[in-house]
Motif scaffolding. Structure first.
Motif: not given
Length: 128
Positions: A8-13, A52-56, A59-61, A66-74
């Motif tokens: 899911p993280m890679a899908t967002h990327v 442009s607005a959607n791309l911005s 990188f907000e919410w 991504h931080i939550a996912c990284l914490l679960f992975i760790v």
């Protein structure tokens, strides 16, 4: 074996990368003169600010996702509820992008954002 949250993280990327490509295409007539109409106008002019607005927005919410996912992975957690919430978030981001770019319907976009918002809040709540 990869952690189930990587996909899911890679899908967002990939969604963000696609939006960069889409924005480049939308700006091509203005920047490089490629794809201009016969009258010299940009056929993508109405969509460019929305893309442009959607791309911005990517990188907000989503940062908190991504931080939550990284914490679960760790932590080594592969809880199926966490993975499901992650996919709910990603599907919501795709729908949010479609609504913002194609219709600019603020009411529907707000409803979809609420789903994204609650999915991330639920991820963080599960960490506690």
């Amino acid at each position: 074996m990869h952690h189930p949250l990587i996909l899911p993280m890679a899908t967002h990327v990939l969604l963000s990368a696609f939006l960069y490509v889409l924005l480049t295409v939308a700006r091509a007539p203005k920047i490089w003169g490629i794809g201009k109409r016969a009258d010299g106008s940009n056929p993508w002019a109405a969509f460019e600010p929305r893309i442009s607005a959607n791309l911005s927005n990517q990188f907000e919410w989503p940062l908190f996702f991504h931080i939550a996912c990284l914490l679960f992975i760790v932590s080594g957690s592969g809880d199926p509820k966490v993975v499901t919430l992650s996919w709910v978030f990603i599907l919501g981001r795709v729908v949010h992008s479609l609504v913002q770019i194609l219709s600019n319907n603020v009411r529907v976009r707000g409803l979809v954002f609420t789903i994204n918002f609650l999915a991330v809040i639920a991820l963080w709540a599960m960490m506690l």
